[in-house]
Scaffold this motif. Structure first.
Motif, PDB file in Angstrom:
ATOM      1  N   GLY A 221       0.841  -1.448  -0.036  1.00 54.96           N
ATOM      2  CA  GLY A 221      -0.036   0.212  -0.062  1.00 54.96           C
ATOM      3  C   GLY A 221       0.776   1.255   0.072  1.00 54.96           C
ATOM      4  O   GLY A 221       2.038   1.330  -0.118  1.00 54.96           O
ATOM      5  N   ASN A 222       0.153   2.412   0.177  1.00 51.00           N
ATOM      6  CA  ASN A 222       0.876   3.541   0.117  1.00 51.00           C
ATOM      7  C   ASN A 222       1.624   3.903   1.759  1.00 51.00           C
ATOM      8  O   ASN A 222       0.854   3.410   2.690  1.00 51.00           O
ATOM      9  CB  ASN A 222      -0.131   4.789  -0.087  1.00 51.00           C
ATOM     10  N   TYR A 223       2.684   4.552   1.441  1.00 52.18           N
ATOM     11  CA  TYR A 223       3.335   4.736   2.764  1.00 52.18           C
ATOM     12  C   TYR A 223       2.733   6.075   3.537  1.00 52.18           C
ATOM     13  O   TYR A 223       2.064   6.992   2.688  1.00 52.18           O
ATOM     14  CB  TYR A 223       4.905   5.125   2.661  1.00 52.18           C
ATOM     15  N   LEU A 224       2.598   6.060   4.893  1.00 52.85           N
ATOM     16  CA  LEU A 224       1.973   7.201   5.510  1.00 52.85           C
ATOM     17  C   LEU A 224       2.782   8.462   5.401  1.00 52.85           C
ATOM     18  O   LEU A 224       4.102   8.133   5.124  1.00 52.85           O
ATOM     19  CB  LEU A 224       1.845   6.800   6.845  1.00 52.85           C
ATOM     20  N   GLU A 225       2.596   9.726   5.491  1.00 55.07           N
ATOM     21  CA  GLU A 225       3.337  10.606   5.408  1.00 55.07           C
ATOM     22  C   GLU A 225       4.230  10.682   6.312  1.00 55.07           C
ATOM     23  O   GLU A 225       4.223  10.666   7.534  1.00 55.07           O
ATOM     24  CB  GLU A 225       2.366  11.879   5.807  1.00 55.07           C
ATOM     25  N   GLY A 226       5.579  10.724   5.948  1.00 58.10           N
ATOM     26  CA  GLY A 226       6.776  10.875   6.844  1.00 58.10           C
ATOM     27  C   GLY A 226       7.348   9.420   7.320  1.00 58.10           C
ATOM     28  O   GLY A 226       8.335   9.264   8.083  1.00 58.10           O
ATOM     29  N   GLU A 227       6.591   8.491   6.701  1.00 57.61           N
ATOM     30  CA  GLU A 227       7.008   7.258   6.909  1.00 57.61           C
ATOM     31  C   GLU A 227       8.254   6.701   6.395  1.00 57.61           C
ATOM     32  O   GLU A 227       8.392   6.993   5.177  1.00 57.61           O
ATOM     33  CB  GLU A 227       5.873   6.131   6.751  1.00 57.61           C
ATOM     34  N   LYS A 228       9.252   6.358   6.845  1.00 60.71           N
ATOM     35  CA  LYS A 228      10.480   5.758   6.364  1.00 60.71           C
ATOM     36  C   LYS A 228      10.484   4.564   5.481  1.00 60.71           C
ATOM     37  O   LYS A 228       9.971   3.475   5.869  1.00 60.71           O
ATOM     38  CB  LYS A 228      11.613   5.581   7.466  1.00 60.71           C
ATOM     39  N   ILE A 229      11.076   4.552   4.420  1.00 57.98           N
ATOM     40  CA  ILE A 229      11.071   3.277   3.477  1.00 57.98           C
ATOM     41  C   ILE A 229      12.416   2.590   3.986  1.00 57.98           C
ATOM     42  O   ILE A 229      13.449   3.133   3.897  1.00 57.98           O
ATOM     43  CB  ILE A 229      11.133   3.754   1.941  1.00 57.98           C
ATOM     44  N   SER A 230      12.356   1.369   4.407  1.00 60.98           N
ATOM     45  CA  SER A 230      13.569   0.847   4.995  1.00 60.98           C
ATOM     46  C   SER A 230      13.463  -0.943   4.485  1.00 60.98           C
ATOM     47  O   SER A 230      13.017  -1.599   5.082  1.00 60.98           O
ATOM     48  CB  SER A 230      13.621   0.825   6.576  1.00 60.98           C
ATOM     49  N   ILE A 231      14.292  -1.139   3.508  1.00 52.86           N
ATOM     50  CA  ILE A 231      14.124  -2.205   2.767  1.00 52.86           C
ATOM     51  C   ILE A 231      15.588  -2.943   3.086  1.00 52.86           C
ATOM     52  O   ILE A 231      16.746  -2.271   2.585  1.00 52.86           O
ATOM     53  CB  ILE A 231      13.796  -2.445   1.501  1.00 52.86           C
ATOM     54  N   ASP A 232      15.576  -3.899   3.624  1.00 53.47           N
ATOM     55  CA  ASP A 232      17.004  -4.610   3.988  1.00 53.47           C
ATOM     56  C   ASP A 232      17.294  -5.555   3.056  1.00 53.47           C
ATOM     57  O   ASP A 232      17.091  -6.692   2.910  1.00 53.47           O
ATOM     58  CB  ASP A 232      16.872  -5.291   5.353  1.00 53.47           C
ATOM     59  N   LEU A 233      18.252  -4.600   2.145  1.00 57.16           N
ATOM     60  CA  LEU A 233      18.822  -5.622   0.910  1.00 57.16           C
ATOM     61  C   LEU A 233      19.910  -6.599   1.340  1.00 57.16           C
ATOM     62  O   LEU A 233      20.117  -7.675   0.533  1.00 57.16           O
ATOM     63  CB  LEU A 233      19.261  -4.527  -0.215  1.00 57.16           C
ATOM     64  N   ASP A 234      20.522  -6.232   2.010  1.00 58.40           N
ATOM     65  CA  ASP A 234      21.697  -7.341   2.705  1.00 58.40           C
ATOM     66  C   ASP A 234      21.087  -8.337   3.162  1.00 58.40           C
ATOM     67  O   ASP A 234      21.654  -9.427   2.886  1.00 58.40           O
ATOM     68  CB  ASP A 234      22.473  -6.583   3.784  1.00 58.40           C
ATOM     69  N   ARG A 235      20.278  -8.205   4.055  1.00 60.93           N
ATOM     70  CA  ARG A 235      19.361  -9.510   4.413  1.00 60.93           C
ATOM     71  C   ARG A 235      18.857 -10.163   3.388  1.00 60.93           C
ATOM     72  O   ARG A 235      18.952 -11.439   3.249  1.00 60.93           O
ATOM     73  CB  ARG A 235      18.199  -9.130   5.498  1.00 60.93           C
ATOM     74  N   THR A 236      18.360  -9.574   2.395  1.00 59.42           N
ATOM     75  CA  THR A 236      17.670 -10.126   1.057  1.00 59.42           C
ATOM     76  C   THR A 236      18.773 -10.781   0.439  1.00 59.42           C
ATOM     77  O   THR A 236      18.633 -12.182  -0.146  1.00 59.42           O
ATOM     78  CB  THR A 236      17.083  -8.846   0.143  1.00 59.42           C
ATOM     79  N   GLY A 237      19.998 -10.316   0.241  1.00 61.42           N
ATOM     80  CA  GLY A 237      21.000 -11.107  -0.517  1.00 61.42           C
ATOM     81  C   GLY A 237      21.477 -12.181   0.213  1.00 61.42           C
ATOM     82  O   GLY A 237      21.664 -13.205  -0.253  1.00 61.42           O
ATOM     83  N   GLU A 238      21.536 -12.242   1.571  1.00 63.05           N
ATOM     84  CA  GLU A 238      22.047 -13.374   2.058  1.00 63.05           C
ATOM     85  C   GLU A 238      20.782 -14.564   2.106  1.00 63.05           C
ATOM     86  O   GLU A 238      21.129 -15.531   1.923  1.00 63.05           O
ATOM     87  CB  GLU A 238      21.824 -12.855   3.874  1.00 63.05           C
ATOM     88  N   ILE A 239      19.585 -14.126   2.163  1.00 61.23           N
ATOM     89  CA  ILE A 239      18.506 -15.168   2.028  1.00 61.23           C
ATOM     90  C   ILE A 239      18.741 -15.568   0.641  1.00 61.23           C
ATOM     91  O   ILE A 239      18.598 -16.983   0.332  1.00 61.23           O
ATOM     92  CB  ILE A 239      17.381 -14.614   2.144  1.00 61.23           C
ATOM     93  N   TYR A 240      18.824 -14.871  -0.367  1.00 62.55           N
ATOM     94  CA  TYR A 240      18.892 -15.418  -1.814  1.00 62.55           C
ATOM     95  C   TYR A 240      20.135 -16.379  -2.122  1.00 62.55           C
ATOM     96  O   TYR A 240      20.117 -17.509  -2.710  1.00 62.55           O
ATOM     97  CB  TYR A 240      19.148 -14.281  -2.899  1.00 62.55           C
ATOM     98  N   ARG A 241      21.195 -15.896  -1.509  1.00 64.06           N
ATOM     99  CA  ARG A 241      22.445 -16.796  -1.572  1.00 64.06           C
ATOM    100  C   ARG A 241      22.258 -18.337  -0.714  1.00 64.06           C
ATOM    101  O   ARG A 241      22.597 -19.202  -1.596  1.00 64.06           O
ATOM    102  CB  ARG A 241      23.757 -16.155  -1.063  1.00 64.06           C
ATOM    103  N   ALA A 242      21.545 -18.083   0.133  1.00 66.54           N
ATOM    104  CA  ALA A 242      21.241 -19.515   0.997  1.00 66.54           C
ATOM    105  C   ALA A 242      20.454 -20.185   0.185  1.00 66.54           C
ATOM    106  O   ALA A 242      20.463 -21.510   0.548  1.00 66.54           O
ATOM    107  CB  ALA A 242      20.748 -19.007   2.358  1.00 66.54           C
ATOM    108  N   ILE A 243      19.437 -19.840  -0.534  1.00 66.59           N
ATOM    109  CA  ILE A 243      18.351 -20.537  -1.343  1.00 66.59           C
ATOM    110  C   ILE A 243      18.485 -20.978  -2.731  1.00 66.59           C
ATOM    111  O   ILE A 243      17.997 -21.715  -3.245  1.00 66.59           O
ATOM    112  CB  ILE A 243      16.897 -20.264  -1.023  1.00 66.59           C
ATOM    113  N   HIS A 244      19.247 -19.943  -3.543  1.00 64.09           N
ATOM    114  CA  HIS A 244      19.273 -19.965  -4.651  1.00 64.09           C
ATOM    115  C   HIS A 244      20.002 -21.324  -5.381  1.00 64.09           C
ATOM    116  O   HIS A 244      19.808 -22.110  -5.847  1.00 64.09           O
ATOM    117  CB  HIS A 244      19.940 -18.855  -5.529  1.00 64.09           C
ATOM    118  N   ASP A 245      21.272 -21.293  -4.937  1.00 61.28           N
ATOM    119  CA  ASP A 245      22.263 -22.549  -5.182  1.00 61.28           C
ATOM    120  C   ASP A 245      21.584 -23.828  -4.909  1.00 61.28           C
ATOM    121  O   ASP A 245      21.839 -24.897  -5.411  1.00 61.28           O
ATOM    122  CB  ASP A 245      23.517 -22.365  -4.796  1.00 61.28           C
TER     123      ASP A 245
END
Length: 362
Positions: A221-245
């Protein structure tokens, strides 16, 4: 590029929904995800709550030779039409009709987003089973079974019990670990251990997904006014490396609306191969609708104590029947936004890659 040679790869359940002379080319989601798994690119998946945006997205996809997915979540389009007024059958017919009008022959995916199972009751599970059956009958070519509301053992068990008809047809399959919340709410972020455990349990049950949706800090959905966008790409990459191969699974990113393009441009580096954009298309449609109509929709939502998205169904007939100049303006806005997103997703030329993989395999 002429994709007539790809038409023979349209899954049987989808091909029977395409009238003669219609150029629509809905391909198997599994074929798409596997063909693009080794490429740092992302398939844009568009939740189409208001069909007025479809022609613009199709025009941009064709111009950029980009594979695109059109999708509805269970809440948006279930057996009773969800809050959009579109059942699976109506949704597919809407997409196919739009392809005819737009002369759109670029390969695309029809995806059942968030087929949710929020608890372990028989009624909840059987409701999801019935929706999958309806989506298969309608011509969907990819499915997201979302049992992330449950503990991982139950998540895996429920997912495995529902995946059979999808696996039998070899169609695309997305699963989820870590519930993805709406904007303005907090949730536990998915961990490597949780992702691996779900994949291990599904593999043991003979289920082999193509994509795993995780909670990496994004919101629906839409972020609330002033709400911070915080996507943890390092965590995403760790999960990807653990499951992809180990499992051959890539990451599906949900909740992209409101995310800056420069951040989206980094997603493909972290194993994200499918990205969902939903509320953004609704926002574009709402911005172009006649002010008087939008005013009545807002009044309805306020009176019902609901989000504006729930006004889509009661006002569907009026939205679908807006004057041609209004529809053209919304189409143009959707086209402009789709081009920017396809560029950020690094999706240009992906249709040719998928077509090459299909033809080369034959």
């Amino acid at each position: 590029m002429d994709y007539k040679s790809v038409k023979r790869f349209v899954p049987e359940n989808a091909s029977r929904e395409i009238p003669p002379g219609n150029p629509a080319c809905p391909v198997n989601g599994r074929d798409v995800y596997r063909a693009l798994a080794s490429h740092k690119t992302i398939v844009m998946a568009c939740n189409i709550r208001i069909p007025l945006v479809i022609p613009g997205i199709m025009r941009a996809a064709k111009e950029m030779d980009a594979v695109v997915a059109f999708e509805l979540a269970k809440s948006e389009g279930d057996l009773k039409g969800g809050y959009t007024g579109m059942t699976p059958e109506i949704f597919v017919r809407t997409i196919v009709a739009a392809a005819k009008r737009a002369e759109f022959d670029t390969p695309f995916v029809i995806h059942g987003d968030h087929i949710t199972v929020k608890n372990t009751t028989e009624a909840e599970v059987e409701g999801a089973r019935a929706l999958i059956a309806a989506e298969l009958a309608a011509g969907y070519t990819s499915f997201a079974i979302d049992a992330s509301f449950n503990e991982i053992p139950d998540n895996a068990r429920i997912t495995a019990s529902l995946a059979g008809p999808i696996a039998e047809r070899g169609l695309g399959l997305e699963v989820e670990v870590g519930e993805i919340k709406s904007a303005g709410t907090e949730a536990h972020l998915s961990t490597v251990g949780e992702a691996v455990e779900l994949m291990e349990r599904l593999t043991a049950a003979g289920v082999h997904p193509d994509l795993l949706a995780i909670n990496n800090g994004s919101k629906h959905g839409n972020y609330l006014e002033g709400e911070k966008i915080s996507i943890d790409l390092d965590r995403t990459g760790e999960i990807y490396r653990a499951i992809h191969d180990r499992f051959g699974v890539s990451i599906a990113q949900h909740g992209i609306t409101g995310t800056p393009l420069h951040l989206i441009g980094k997603f493909a580096e972290y194993g994200i191969r499918k990205g969902n954009v939903g509320t953004q298309w609704q926002n574009i449609a709402h911005a172009g609708l006649p002010p008087e109509l939008m005013g009545r929709m807002r009044e309805w939502a306020k009176g019902a104590g609901k989000d504006i998205k729930f006004a889509t169904k009661p006002f569907k007939a009026e939205i679908d029947a807006v004057p041609a100049p209004v529809a053209s303006m919304i189409e143009k806005a959707a086209y402009d936004e789709a081009k920017l997103l396809f560029q950020a997703f690094r999706a240009a030329g992906t249709a040719k890659i998928v077509a090459g993989a299909l033809v080369g395999r034959a």
